[in-house]
Write a protein that holds these residues in place. Sequence first.
Motif, PDB file in Angstrom:
ATOM      1  N   PRO A  34       0.816  -1.229   0.000  1.00 17.85           N
ATOM      2  CA  PRO A  34       0.000   0.000   0.000  1.00 17.85           C
ATOM      3  C   PRO A  34       0.844   1.270   0.000  1.00 17.85           C
ATOM      4  O   PRO A  34       0.430   2.288  -0.583  1.00 17.85           O
ATOM      5  CB  PRO A  34      -0.834  -0.120   1.290  1.00 17.85           C
ATOM      6  CG  PRO A  34      -0.141  -1.133   2.124  1.00 17.85           C
ATOM      7  CD  PRO A  34       0.553  -2.050   1.187  1.00 17.85           C
ATOM      8  N   LEU A  35       2.031   1.226   0.621  1.00 18.89           N
ATOM      9  CA  LEU A  35       2.895   2.409   0.639  1.00 18.89           C
ATOM     10  C   LEU A  35       3.266   2.828  -0.781  1.00 18.89           C
ATOM     11  O   LEU A  35       3.264   4.025  -1.108  1.00 18.89           O
ATOM     12  CB  LEU A  35       4.165   2.133   1.442  1.00 18.89           C
ATOM     13  CG  LEU A  35       5.221   3.259   1.414  1.00 18.89           C
ATOM     14  CD1 LEU A  35       4.663   4.533   2.042  1.00 18.89           C
ATOM     15  CD2 LEU A  35       6.502   2.822   2.114  1.00 18.89           C
ATOM     16  N   THR A  37       1.602   2.386  -3.565  1.00 23.30           N
ATOM     17  CA  THR A  37       0.455   3.023  -4.210  1.00 23.30           C
ATOM     18  C   THR A  37       0.187   4.401  -3.614  1.00 23.30           C
ATOM     19  O   THR A  37      -0.188   5.336  -4.335  1.00 23.30           O
ATOM     20  CB  THR A  37      -0.793   2.125  -4.087  1.00 23.30           C
ATOM     21  OG1 THR A  37      -0.493   0.839  -4.667  1.00 23.30           O
ATOM     22  CG2 THR A  37      -1.982   2.728  -4.820  1.00 23.30           C
ATOM     23  N   ILE A  38       0.391   4.560  -2.316  1.00 25.90           N
ATOM     24  CA  ILE A  38       0.236   5.873  -1.676  1.00 25.90           C
ATOM     25  C   ILE A  38       1.224   6.876  -2.271  1.00 25.90           C
ATOM     26  O   ILE A  38       0.880   8.037  -2.531  1.00 25.90           O
ATOM     27  CB  ILE A  38       0.427   5.755  -0.147  1.00 25.90           C
ATOM     28  CG1 ILE A  38      -0.768   5.031   0.481  1.00 25.90           C
ATOM     29  CG2 ILE A  38       0.596   7.144   0.490  1.00 25.90           C
ATOM     30  CD1 ILE A  38      -0.577   4.659   1.933  1.00 25.90           C
ATOM     31  N   LEU A  64      -7.383   6.043  -5.553  1.00 27.09           N
ATOM     32  CA  LEU A  64      -7.783   5.728  -4.174  1.00 27.09           C
ATOM     33  C   LEU A  64      -8.486   4.366  -4.118  1.00 27.09           C
ATOM     34  O   LEU A  64      -8.292   3.597  -3.167  1.00 27.09           O
ATOM     35  CB  LEU A  64      -8.683   6.828  -3.622  1.00 27.09           C
ATOM     36  CG  LEU A  64      -7.988   8.166  -3.348  1.00 27.09           C
ATOM     37  CD1 LEU A  64      -9.021   9.240  -2.988  1.00 27.09           C
ATOM     38  CD2 LEU A  64      -6.942   8.033  -2.242  1.00 27.09           C
ATOM     39  N   LEU A  67      -5.837   1.778  -4.284  1.00 26.39           N
ATOM     40  CA  LEU A  67      -5.244   1.592  -2.954  1.00 26.39           C
ATOM     41  C   LEU A  67      -6.130   0.711  -2.087  1.00 26.39           C
ATOM     42  O   LEU A  67      -5.629  -0.189  -1.386  1.00 26.39           O
ATOM     43  CB  LEU A  67      -5.041   2.955  -2.288  1.00 26.39           C
ATOM     44  CG  LEU A  67      -4.531   2.940  -0.845  1.00 26.39           C
ATOM     45  CD1 LEU A  67      -3.173   2.259  -0.752  1.00 26.39           C
ATOM     46  CD2 LEU A  67      -4.460   4.359  -0.290  1.00 26.39           C
ATOM     47  N   THR A  71      -5.107  -3.044  -0.624  1.00 25.40           N
ATOM     48  CA  THR A  71      -5.208  -3.403   0.794  1.00 25.40           C
ATOM     49  C   THR A  71      -6.082  -4.636   0.989  1.00 25.40           C
ATOM     50  O   THR A  71      -5.727  -5.554   1.737  1.00 25.40           O
ATOM     51  CB  THR A  71      -5.777  -2.219   1.596  1.00 25.40           C
ATOM     52  OG1 THR A  71      -4.977  -1.051   1.363  1.00 25.40           O
ATOM     53  CG2 THR A  71      -5.773  -2.528   3.091  1.00 25.40           C
TER      54      THR A  71
END
Length: 216
Positions: A34-35, A37-38, A64, A67, A71
């Motif tokens: 996820p990091l 993609t953030i 979003l 993301l 997750t």
Amino acid sequence: MGKKILNVAILISAFAAIYSQYVKNLELYNYLKPLTTILIIAVIVVFGKRKPKKYFITVLTALLFCLLGDTLLLNNNYFIYGLASFLVAHILFAYSFISLNGINLNIRPLVVLLTTGIAYYSFIYKGLGELVIVVGVYILFILFMCWQGINLYIKHKGGVFLAIAIAVSLFLISDAILAYNKFVQAFNYSGVLILLTYWLAIGIIANSTMYLKNTK
């Protein structure tokens, strides 16, 4: 300089995530996936042009949902929800392309995409089980998204539109690899290929917001 530093950070995070998955360090992978993609979302938030406004907002929203999908897919029990998140993302990406110049009805790319998609769906069909309809709908929407992205380049040419066409093609390849690995036969390096093509795809689309101008 800031743009380059952020994109380098994305590359480092992506390769670290891919490596951690490959060596089965799932604790690190669950953090880095996820990091990465953030960080890609940060590209559009920090450096993306706010105009065209619809394109900016829709791409940001789509990322979003990517993301969220990333997750959810960390847990196999949430696969269907992750798939739904990416379905919404594909719909939003398609809308973002349409917002630039309306629906582009160039048929030739559609014929190629539909022929390929139907053939691939037939190939993985036996392994789909209860997801036959869900996966079929998902394939239709990603093909539509890909069609509109490719048509932007066919109509307008230019480097940014070529990049978008490449990005949607990479997204299609990433999902095809994922489907083969999950529904046909798992194979070595599948995770590497899925993540590499996926992050390249959304990274390119995020970066497109820095260079795109209204085409209307």
